[in-house]
Design an enzyme around this catalytic site. Structure first.
Site, PDB file in Angstrom:
ATOM      1  N   GLU A 129       0.825  -1.225   0.000  1.00  0.00           N
ATOM      2  CA  GLU A 129       0.000   0.000   0.000  1.00  0.00           C
ATOM      3  C   GLU A 129       0.852   1.265   0.000  1.00  0.00           C
ATOM      4  OE1 GLU A 129      -2.738   1.958  -0.754  1.00  0.00           O
ATOM      5  OE2 GLU A 129      -3.816   0.280   0.115  1.00  0.00           O
ATOM      6  N   GLY A 134       1.805   7.478  -1.109  1.00  0.00           N
ATOM      7  CA  GLY A 134       2.030   7.638   0.332  1.00  0.00           C
ATOM      8  C   GLY A 134       0.894   7.094   1.177  1.00  0.00           C
ATOM      9  N   ILE A 136      -2.362   7.550   0.985  1.00  0.00           N
ATOM     10  CA  ILE A 136      -3.692   7.333   0.390  1.00  0.00           C
ATOM     11  C   ILE A 136      -3.907   5.835   0.155  1.00  0.00           C
ATOM     12  CG2 ILE A 136      -5.202   7.863  -1.573  1.00  0.00           C
ATOM     13  CD1 ILE A 136      -3.444  10.284  -2.192  1.00  0.00           C
ATOM     14  N   GLU A 190      13.306  10.927  -3.245  1.00  0.00           N
ATOM     15  CA  GLU A 190      13.979   9.624  -3.331  1.00  0.00           C
ATOM     16  C   GLU A 190      15.471   9.818  -3.051  1.00  0.00           C
ATOM     17  OE1 GLU A 190      12.310   6.573  -3.879  1.00  0.00           O
ATOM     18  OE2 GLU A 190      10.788   8.022  -3.416  1.00  0.00           O
ATOM     19  N   LYS A 205       5.001   4.111  -9.852  1.00  0.00           N
ATOM     20  CA  LYS A 205       3.703   4.009  -9.163  1.00  0.00           C
ATOM     21  C   LYS A 205       2.581   3.772 -10.171  1.00  0.00           C
ATOM     22  CE  LYS A 205       5.325   7.146  -5.550  1.00  0.00           C
ATOM     23  NZ  LYS A 205       5.535   8.562  -5.247  1.00  0.00           N
TER      24      LYS A 205
END
Ligand code: NAP
Ligand code: HSE
Length: 437
Positions: A129, A134, A136, A190, A205
């Site tokens: 997740e 992040g 959400i 990052e 993502k």
């Protein structure tokens, strides 16, 4: 019931946040999970720094393989990042029969197929997740909440660092480098911030969301990626004047020919909610055939927001720990033997609208040449403005918005426009999405 034992690989921004949230909300989390979730071990490079953060309640080591090989650890949480050592550690943890939680989108976008196959063979869970947007819960929404739907498209602001940079530059007039430094200090960026700036992190993502949205395997090499480093203040300003805001958007769409998978700066109508998502906030729009458009909003990076997602996975894994592997939610939302081989389209085949800006000599016939080139390629113009030349300048900025067309036609149009003797330099092209259908 006896506690479930967790080993953390990494105690940095996300690892530190995870420990803090687990400790602060321990009793609430135990009531939800049905048993205590206890961090008993962690691996870091800098022991002294880690001891200051974690105290003496857990064993801290510098060899992360001690964690994945420890028979007392039930769940390994990979929060080191990268995709070399982390891949070895995750595969070793799986081989040792441990469940894995990770926030590592790069690892999953590149090696997810191999990792999920290994996990399936071993009957363990890999939960991720925290890898997308992040805090959400977008993975949960896509894999479970929207499971009735045929997903049509997903579009999101899914990199906190670049959204923070674009917002702070626009609102406070700060320089790119100053804001990037702030994002690094806040723990958003990052380890290699070019991953953020060049859209690679957002593409990782997006690949994950596309895979679980459409039921396709990971194929990160097919993603189109363009970052924010070439965006100019001038274009941000012109876009605003035309009623649009520029955001780094990840878009994945089902089309009759294949799946679009692209990250690039995008003009979005300012009146859309998503155009007003600022700072480190992320937002993801998902269009399903039954539900219509839905939007998910929250903090996309940072210690505790990301820890919120890691801990949610820990609770999920704890609850499902004893369930028959056949009855768990599949890693990619679709049964592994039901993934589809729908192709990912090259960027030349993508359909969208465009913002084009060019510098032209202020002479008769220039606009006629431009409109003829576009008309010959069946590109329809939605709006066009010519700016006043600055004092003493011979050239003017011409800005055009086009209706939807296929990218290869725009490529041809740009080549022809750049070849005109009345046009100076290169044409700036920024894609535009209305996000309404
Ligand atoms: P970070 O702050 O740099 O933390 C990395 C941690 O890993 C540190 O504790 C570091 O130890 C440890 N580590 C690195 N190499 C190691 C090694 N060889 N052996 C043992 N420990 C090692 O990184 P982060 O921001 O927490 O990110 C972790 C992961 O979460 C990444 O995959 C990232 O993409 C992802 N993520 C981050 C965010 C965010 O907002 N930061 C949000 C979502 C997802 P030392 O402290 O001793 O150096
Ligand atoms: N560097 C990432 C971002 C962290 O800025 O969004 C969250 O994944």
């Amino acid at each position: 019931m006896k506690p479930i034992n967790v080993g953390l690989l990494g105690l940095g921004t996300v690892g530190g946040g995870t420990l803090t949230v687990l400790r602060r909300n321990a009793s609430e989390i135990t009531r939800r999970a049905g048993r205590e979730i206890r961090v008993t071990m962690a691996a870091v490079r800098d022991l002294e720094k880690a001891r200051k953060l974690a105290g003496n309640e857990l064993e801290i080591v510098t060899d992360p393989f001690e964690v994945v090989n420890n028979p007392d650890i039930d769940i390994v949480v990979e929060l080191i990042g990268g995709y070399t050592l982390s891949k070895e550690l995750v595969l070793k943890a799986i081989a040792n029969g441990k469940h894995v939680v990770t926030a590592n989108k790069a690892l999953l976008a590149l090696h997810g197929n191999e990792i999920f196959k290994a996990a399936q063979d071993k009957g363990v869970m890999v939960a991720f997740e925290a890898a997308v947007a992040g805090g959400i819960p977008i993975i949960k929404a896509l894999r479970e909440g929207l499971t009735a739907n045929r997903i049509e498209w997903i579009a999101g602001i899914i990199n906190g660092t670049t959204n923070f940079i674009l917002s702070e530059m626009r609102d406070k007039g700060l320089s790119f480098d100053t804001v990037l430094k702030q994002a690094q200090e806040l723990g958003y960026a990052e380890a290699d911030p070019t991953f953020d700036i060049e859209g690679i992190d957002a593409a990782h993502k997006l690949m994950i969301m596309s895979a679980i949205g459409f039921g396709i395997p990971m194929q990160f090499d097919k993603a189109y990626t363009e970052g924010i480093s070439k965006l100019t203040r001038e274009d941000i300003q012109y876009a605003e004047e035309l009623g649009y805001r520029i955001k780094l958007l990840g878009i994945t769409k089902r089309t009759p020919n294949g799946i679009e998978l692209r990250v690039h700066p995008t003009l979005i109508p300012t009146k859309r909610l998503i155009a007003n998502v600022e700072g480190v906030m992320n937002a993801v729009l998902v269009k399903g055939d039954a539900v219509g458009a839905t939007m998910y909003y929250g903090r996309g990076a940072g210690a505790e927001p990301t820890a919120s997602a890691v801990v949610a996975d820990l609770v999920d894994v704890t609850r499902m720990h004893t369930a028959d592997p056949e009855h768990r939610v599949p890693h990619l939302a679709f049964q592994p033997d039901a993934l589809s081989d729908t192709p990912i389209l090259p960027i030349s085949e993508v359909r969208t609208s465009y913002y084009l800006r060019m510098r032209a000599f202020d002479k008769p016939g220039v606009l006629a040449d431009l409109t003829r080139i576009l008309a010959d390629l069946e590109i329809s113009i939605d709006a066009m403005i010519q700016k006043e030349p600055s004092e003493g300048e011979e050239q003017v900025n011409i800005i055009m918005l086009t209706h939807e067309t296929v990218e290869k036609n725009i490529d041809q149009a740009i080549a022809k426009i750049e070849a005109l003797s009345t046009i100076a330099g290169k044409v700036t092209r920024i894609r535009l999405e209305e996000l309404e259908k």
